[in-house]
Design a protein around this motif. Structure first.
Motif, PDB file in Angstrom:
ATOM      1  N   ASN A 133      21.771  34.826  -8.962  1.00  0.00           N
ATOM      2  CA  ASN A 133      21.175  35.774  -8.011  1.00  0.00           C
ATOM      3  C   ASN A 133      20.446  36.900  -8.743  1.00  0.00           C
ATOM      4  OD1 ASN A 133      21.969  34.497  -5.637  1.00  0.00           O
ATOM      5  ND2 ASN A 133      23.948  35.538  -5.577  1.00  0.00           N
ATOM      6  N   GLN A 152      21.354  30.294   3.785  1.00  0.00           N
ATOM      7  CA  GLN A 152      20.839  31.545   3.250  1.00  0.00           C
ATOM      8  C   GLN A 152      19.505  31.380   2.530  1.00  0.00           C
ATOM      9  OE1 GLN A 152      22.424  34.240   4.078  1.00  0.00           O
ATOM     10  NE2 GLN A 152      21.103  35.695   2.987  1.00  0.00           N
ATOM     11  N   CYS A 153      19.184  30.155   2.134  1.00  0.00           N
ATOM     12  CA  CYS A 153      17.981  29.943   1.317  1.00  0.00           C
ATOM     13  C   CYS A 153      16.664  30.337   2.005  1.00  0.00           C
ATOM     14  CB  CYS A 153      17.918  28.482   0.871  1.00  0.00           C
ATOM     15  SG  CYS A 153      18.991  28.161  -0.553  1.00  0.00           S
ATOM     16  N   ASN A 156      16.348  34.045   1.679  1.00  0.00           N
ATOM     17  CA  ASN A 156      16.180  34.462   0.286  1.00  0.00           C
ATOM     18  C   ASN A 156      14.774  34.189  -0.223  1.00  0.00           C
ATOM     19  OD1 ASN A 156      18.829  35.276   0.248  1.00  0.00           O
ATOM     20  ND2 ASN A 156      19.595  33.490  -0.837  1.00  0.00           N
TER      21      ASN A 156
END
Length: 271
Positions: A133, A152-153, A156
């Motif tokens: 991260n 979550q990708c 992100n």
């Protein structure tokens, strides 16, 4: 003589390291001692044995490989490198579906070098390692190949694209369709970025995921039962990053590019 050469190379760590060191170029004894962290008394007998086998020569107190030795060491380096990659994380590699990696890249597994195995805590099973991260946050170029959907990708990568990071995503058709369905607003942000590239595969990608940032390579492979257990390997070595970029480019050539303008209109019509 064949057995003597094999013994000379593989039965002594000092001789093996010396041959690999001299592959980089000629060295005098002081350079050898410093590079290998050895004493003269420990190294000179090994040098003598390699000279006797015509694997190294000495000219004005500088040691170098013979032409024959150079041929041997060129073949030796990938083998030893592959053994080291497997030994370092033996249980992991023995439990992986390695045939999912295209053959031309399996033969280059030694490029991965020193890798760190990341085992996620059960309560953080779907979260990437902290150092990964951190690398995402500071990288200017990010390349990802993925065959599974991480909730979550999309968020992100949308945030990264908004920051001006060059993002390349190669996804299976199923993952791409899921992103369109459940993350269309994030997909829109990615597509609106000039530095983004998006591709999808007609066929399944046999690899869990590969991501290459400016300073990290990370791979997730299915186990032998084709189950994704979220074990990840991370490497900071330039050769590992290049291996990752090369395999991503391999799948990129097989993938279908997403027409960004057409997809943006489609997303707009859905709103």
């Amino acid at each position: 003589m064949k057995a003597s050469i094999i013994d000379a190379i593989f039965l002594s760590e000092k001789r093996k390291k010396l041959l690999l060191l001299l592959m980089e170029g000629p060295k005098d004894i002081e350079e050898i001692k410093e590079a290998l962290d050895v004493t003269s008394s420990a190294m000179l007998p090994q040098i003598k044995k390699l000279r006797k086998l015509d694997l190294i020569v000495c000219n004005e107190r500088v040691y170098s490989l013979t032409e024959a030795a150079r041929i041997l060491v060129e073949k030796m380096e990938p083998l030893l490198g592959t053994i080291e990659v497997f030994e370092e994380n033996y249980d992991y590699w023995m439990s992986r579906h390695i045939s999912s990696i295209p053959e031309e890249f399996r033969s280059r597994l030694w490029n991965l070098g020193e890798c760190e195995l990341k085992r996620p805590d059960m309560i953080y099973l779907f979260e990437p390692p902290e150092e990964f991260n951190e690398s995402l946050a500071k990288s200017k170029n990010i390349r990802t190949l993925a065959s599974f959907f991480h909730p979550q990708c999309p968020h992100n990568y949308a945030q990264l694209a908004k920051k001006g990071v060059d993002v390349t995503l190669i996804l299976t058709k199923a993952v791409f369709d899921r992103m369109k369905k459940d993350g269309s607003k994030y997909l829109q942000k990615i597509l609106e970025s000039e530095g983004s590239e998006l591709f999808f595969m007609k066929e399944e990608i046999p690899i869990g995921s590969i991501t290459v940032t400016d300073d990290i390579f990370m791979i997730t492979l299915f186990n032998k039962d084709l189950v994704l257990d979220h074990l990840k390997l991370i490497s900071y070595e330039p050769q590992a990053r290049q291996w990752g970029l090369d395999i991503i480019d391999h799948f990129k050539e097989l993938a279908i590019p997403v027409d960004k303008d057409k997809m943006l209109r489609e997303i707009g019509d859905q709103e």
